[in-house]
Scaffold this motif. Structure first.
Motif, PDB file in Angstrom:
ATOM      1  N   GLU A 156       0.821  -1.212   0.000  1.00  0.00           N
ATOM      2  CA  GLU A 156       0.000   0.000   0.000  1.00  0.00           C
ATOM      3  C   GLU A 156       0.859   1.267   0.000  1.00  0.00           C
ATOM      4  N   VAL A 157       0.449   2.252  -0.793  1.00  0.00           N
ATOM      5  CA  VAL A 157       1.211   3.495  -0.929  1.00  0.00           C
ATOM      6  C   VAL A 157       0.739   4.498   0.124  1.00  0.00           C
ATOM      7  N   GLN A 158       1.688   5.149   0.773  1.00  0.00           N
ATOM      8  CA  GLN A 158       1.377   6.143   1.801  1.00  0.00           C
ATOM      9  C   GLN A 158       1.213   7.533   1.170  1.00  0.00           C
ATOM     10  N   ASP A 159       0.502   8.403   1.898  1.00  0.00           N
ATOM     11  CA  ASP A 159       0.206   9.739   1.364  1.00  0.00           C
ATOM     12  C   ASP A 159       1.472  10.539   1.056  1.00  0.00           C
ATOM     13  N   ASP A 160       2.497  10.433   1.922  1.00  0.00           N
ATOM     14  CA  ASP A 160       3.713  11.211   1.673  1.00  0.00           C
ATOM     15  C   ASP A 160       4.421  10.755   0.403  1.00  0.00           C
ATOM     16  N   GLU A 161       4.330   9.455   0.070  1.00  0.00           N
ATOM     17  CA  GLU A 161       4.930   8.952  -1.177  1.00  0.00           C
ATOM     18  C   GLU A 161       4.168   9.477  -2.386  1.00  0.00           C
ATOM     19  N   ILE A 162       2.846   9.516  -2.260  1.00  0.00           N
ATOM     20  CA  ILE A 162       2.018  10.037  -3.360  1.00  0.00           C
ATOM     21  C   ILE A 162       2.311  11.514  -3.582  1.00  0.00           C
ATOM     22  N   GLU A 163       2.397  12.267  -2.488  1.00  0.00           N
ATOM     23  CA  GLU A 163       2.660  13.708  -2.605  1.00  0.00           C
ATOM     24  C   GLU A 163       4.021  13.977  -3.244  1.00  0.00           C
ATOM     25  N   ARG A 187      -1.162  22.751 -13.673  1.00  0.00           N
ATOM     26  CA  ARG A 187      -2.009  22.455 -12.517  1.00  0.00           C
ATOM     27  C   ARG A 187      -1.347  21.440 -11.585  1.00  0.00           C
ATOM     28  N   ASP A 188      -1.772  21.452 -10.353  1.00  0.00           N
ATOM     29  CA  ASP A 188      -1.344  20.419  -9.399  1.00  0.00           C
ATOM     30  C   ASP A 188      -2.041  19.107  -9.749  1.00  0.00           C
ATOM     31  N   ILE A 189      -1.379  18.001  -9.433  1.00  0.00           N
ATOM     32  CA  ILE A 189      -2.050  16.714  -9.544  1.00  0.00           C
ATOM     33  C   ILE A 189      -2.173  16.120  -8.149  1.00  0.00           C
ATOM     34  N   THR A 190      -3.176  15.307  -8.004  1.00  0.00           N
ATOM     35  CA  THR A 190      -3.499  14.759  -6.689  1.00  0.00           C
ATOM     36  C   THR A 190      -3.617  13.245  -6.764  1.00  0.00           C
ATOM     37  N   LYS A 191      -3.850  12.655  -5.626  1.00  0.00           N
ATOM     38  CA  LYS A 191      -4.052  11.215  -5.542  1.00  0.00           C
ATOM     39  C   LYS A 191      -5.207  10.777  -6.447  1.00  0.00           C
ATOM     40  N   ASN A 192      -6.288  11.552  -6.455  1.00  0.00           N
ATOM     41  CA  ASN A 192      -7.447  11.179  -7.269  1.00  0.00           C
ATOM     42  C   ASN A 192      -7.145  11.230  -8.757  1.00  0.00           C
ATOM     43  N   VAL A 193      -6.294  12.186  -9.168  1.00  0.00           N
ATOM     44  CA  VAL A 193      -5.891  12.251 -10.577  1.00  0.00           C
ATOM     45  C   VAL A 193      -5.093  11.000 -10.945  1.00  0.00           C
ATOM     46  N   LEU A 194      -4.174  10.601 -10.077  1.00  0.00           N
ATOM     47  CA  LEU A 194      -3.377   9.397 -10.340  1.00  0.00           C
ATOM     48  C   LEU A 194      -4.253   8.152 -10.399  1.00  0.00           C
ATOM     49  N   ILE A 195      -5.302   8.121  -9.581  1.00  0.00           N
ATOM     50  CA  ILE A 195      -6.255   7.004  -9.631  1.00  0.00           C
ATOM     51  C   ILE A 195      -7.003   7.013 -10.960  1.00  0.00           C
ATOM     52  N   THR A 196      -7.413   8.198 -11.400  1.00  0.00           N
ATOM     53  CA  THR A 196      -8.123   8.325 -12.677  1.00  0.00           C
ATOM     54  C   THR A 196      -7.249   7.839 -13.832  1.00  0.00           C
ATOM     55  N   TRP A 197      -5.978   8.175 -13.817  1.00  0.00           N
ATOM     56  CA  TRP A 197      -5.068   7.754 -14.881  1.00  0.00           C
ATOM     57  C   TRP A 197      -4.782   6.254 -14.843  1.00  0.00           C
ATOM     58  N   GLY A 198      -4.870   5.631 -13.662  1.00  0.00           N
ATOM     59  CA  GLY A 198      -4.497   4.225 -13.519  1.00  0.00           C
ATOM     60  C   GLY A 198      -3.123   4.037 -12.915  1.00  0.00           C
ATOM     61  N   VAL A 199      -2.522   5.126 -12.424  1.00  0.00           N
ATOM     62  CA  VAL A 199      -1.223   5.025 -11.757  1.00  0.00           C
ATOM     63  C   VAL A 199      -1.404   4.426 -10.357  1.00  0.00           C
ATOM     64  N   GLY A 205     -10.718   1.016  -0.021  1.00  0.00           N
ATOM     65  CA  GLY A 205     -10.157   2.063   0.825  1.00  0.00           C
ATOM     66  C   GLY A 205      -8.641   2.064   0.903  1.00  0.00           C
ATOM     67  N   LYS A 206      -7.998   1.032   0.370  1.00  0.00           N
ATOM     68  CA  LYS A 206      -6.532   0.987   0.339  1.00  0.00           C
ATOM     69  C   LYS A 206      -6.044   1.520  -1.005  1.00  0.00           C
ATOM     70  N   ILE A 207      -5.023   2.373  -0.972  1.00  0.00           N
ATOM     71  CA  ILE A 207      -4.445   2.919  -2.207  1.00  0.00           C
ATOM     72  C   ILE A 207      -3.260   2.038  -2.594  1.00  0.00           C
ATOM     73  N   LEU A 208      -3.446   1.278  -3.659  1.00  0.00           N
ATOM     74  CA  LEU A 208      -2.431   0.318  -4.090  1.00  0.00           C
ATOM     75  C   LEU A 208      -1.724   0.811  -5.347  1.00  0.00           C
ATOM     76  N   PRO A 209      -0.435   0.531  -5.464  1.00  0.00           N
ATOM     77  CA  PRO A 209       0.329   0.970  -6.640  1.00  0.00           C
ATOM     78  C   PRO A 209       0.107   0.033  -7.824  1.00  0.00           C
ATOM     79  N   THR A 210       0.056   0.603  -8.995  1.00  0.00           N
ATOM     80  CA  THR A 210       0.021  -0.198 -10.218  1.00  0.00           C
ATOM     81  C   THR A 210       1.444  -0.311 -10.771  1.00  0.00           C
ATOM     82  N   ASN A 211       1.577  -1.061 -11.859  1.00  0.00           N
ATOM     83  CA  ASN A 211       2.891  -1.170 -12.503  1.00  0.00           C
ATOM     84  C   ASN A 211       3.370   0.182 -13.012  1.00  0.00           C
ATOM     85  N   ALA A 212       2.426   1.046 -13.417  1.00  0.00           N
ATOM     86  CA  ALA A 212       2.813   2.393 -13.853  1.00  0.00           C
ATOM     87  C   ALA A 212       3.457   3.161 -12.707  1.00  0.00           C
TER      88      ALA A 212
END
Length: 477
Positions: A156-163, A187-199, A205-212
């Motif tokens: 699982e990816v932590q918020d500080d890593e995403i930021e 523009r700034d990108i956020t966790k939700n943008v990365l989710i939308t892209w598939g990153v 409720g867990k934010i998991l990393p993809t291969n991207a």
């Protein structure tokens, strides 16, 4: 269509059979390979070695058509529905089996099972699908993408890593934006943008990393690299320099791009009263080619991107065959189909690529503006390669007149995929014998002889010296 196929010989989507074999497995491999690829035609009644039209005996020919149709319907999984017709060539009847590219991939021979019975078409030959090819076909059949799949090697990816990733990507986007006012608009990108892209993926409720995500942060267990090298001459016989660049894939693009700029020549031109430095190759095109290779390569294939600089060309090789419904002709017209949409979205945000398919046509325009030869696009042996040619002072000594040379140049656009495969092998090593070429390409010697003779007749190559101690002179590159 058929007469052109007969003139061009076998290719990535045409195969000849002199007769209908009693054992349908002899051609069923090609049937599933066509369905797994871009479709194609199997023509019964043409000798694949001599290209002589021998025809099919007319006795019970419609029963033979029914037998071919039933064999395909019974042998393949999922079912493949062929279009079987009769055609007349040289007053002889041949049977043409058309297989359309199909969406429910992978297709395989039922009796052999999905692992052993899946085949693909590579460089005009039918081959057993390697493990990574099978995985890619499965994903494609399910409308899924490898870069958007959850990375099994990370937790699982932590918020500080995403930021941190978001900050790093925005910094690159600003750096790659030339206009000062446009920099402020990034523009700034956020966790939700990365989710939308598939990153990233939100799973319960867990934010998991993809291969991207793993590729963009350099955390893939076997993180691919870009291999760069400079060679003496026009073959890979002698290294002058070599480097490998690892880390996040967006950094690899920049490092490889800077490496090429260090190795190519810098000139100058005068505009009005000002002196302007100018590289020998269009720098935007160089960057675009390297970035496209990273964004569109197959990450299931274990190979690496290779950027090679020769005396006559810059050569960029990307692992992975062209996707279904993608052809070199379509690419040159601006068509684009994303293999890695999550990476492509991230790269587009960072101003590394654009996603509209205009990159290749723009590179052709830039090379024309630099008065350079047209770039060459090659789909060969499971990889995709682009050659951007440099200006050279060396002139090839031939007995041809200028008019003949101009005719040859105009005919290069008529080369088939198999012609280009042979030509590329000779560009890599022009001292290969016919048997060595056959071994390298996994072709028959007779097939190699046919295409070499064809290229000689076109005036593209000629043999200098004996069959064992001589070399192939590439007359027109």
């Amino acid at each position: 269509m058929l007469e052109k196929a007969l003139f061009s010989g076998e290719s990535v989507n045409v195969e000849y059979k002199v007769e209908i074999p009693p054992n349908s497995d002899k051609y069923m491999k090609t049937v599933v390979a066509f369905a797994n690829g871009r479709g194609g035609h199997i023509i019964f009644g043409i000798d694949d070695k001599s290209l002589k039209v021998v025809g099919i005996e007319s006795d019970a020919i419609f029963l033979k058509i029914d037998a071919i149709t039933n064999a395909i319907l019974d042998s393949c999984e999922p079912k493949i529905y062929p279009n079987v017709t009769l055609q007349t060539l040289d007053d002889k009847t041949v049977i043409v089996v058309e297989i359309q590219p199909a969406p429910m991939r992978p297709y395989y021979i039922k009796s052999q099972g999905i692992v052993k019975g899946t085949y693909v078409r590579v460089a005009g030959t039918t081959r057993h699908a390697e493990a990574y090819m099978l995985k890619e076909l499965i994903l494609e059949g399910q409308n899924r993408y490898y870069d958007s799949e959850i990375c099994k090697d990370l937790t699982e990816v932590q918020d500080d890593e995403i930021e941190k990733l978001c900050r790093d990507m925005k910094a690159i986007a600003i750096k790659n934006t030339l206009d000062e006012s446009a920099k402020l608009a990034v523009r700034d990108i956020t966790k939700n943008v990365l989710i939308t892209w598939g990153v990233l993926k939100d799973v319960d409720g867990k934010i998991l990393p993809t291969n991207a995500y793993a590729l963009l942060t350099g955390q893939m267990l076997c993180q691919p690299v870009i291999q760069c090298a400079v060679f003496k001459g026009n073959t890979r016989a002698y290294f002058i320099d070599r480097r490998e660049f690892d880390g996040p894939v967006q950094q690899q693009v920049e490092f490889a791009y800077q490496y090429v700029l260090e190795k190519i020549n810098m000139g100058m031109q005068i505009k009005g009263i000002y002196r302007q430095d100018m590289y020998e190759l269009p720098v935007d095109g160089i960057r675009e080619l390297i970035a496209n290779a990273v964004a569109h390569r197959s990450y299931l294939e274990p190979g690496n991107i290779q950027v090679a600089l020769y005396d006559d060309r810059l050569e960029i090789t990307s692992p992975g065959m062209l996707l279904n419904n993608v052809s070199i002709r379509k690419i040159m017209e601006g068509y684009s189909k994303l293999r890695n949409p999550a990476i492509a979205s991230a790269f587009a945000y960072m101003k590394i690529i654009e996603k509209w398919g205009t990159g290749i046509p723009r590179i052709f325009r830039e090379c024309a503006e630099y008065d350079l030869p047209k770039p060459q696009l090659l789909d060969f042996d499971g990889d995709f390669r682009v050659n951007m040619y440099r200006k050279t002072t060396q002139t090839t000594q031939t007995t041809q007149t200028t008019q003949t040379t101009q005719t040859v140049v105009s005919n290069l656009s008529d080369l088939t995929d198999d012609d280009n495969v042979i030509l590329n092998a000779l560009l890599q090593n022009n001292r290969l014998t016919q048997r060595e070429i056959a071994s390298k390409l996994e072709w028959s010697v007779d097939r190699v002889k046919y295409y070499l003779q064809k290229l000689k007749k076109k005036g593209v190559i000629k043999r200098v010296g004996s069959s064992h101690n001589g070399y192939w002179d590439i007359i027109v590159k």
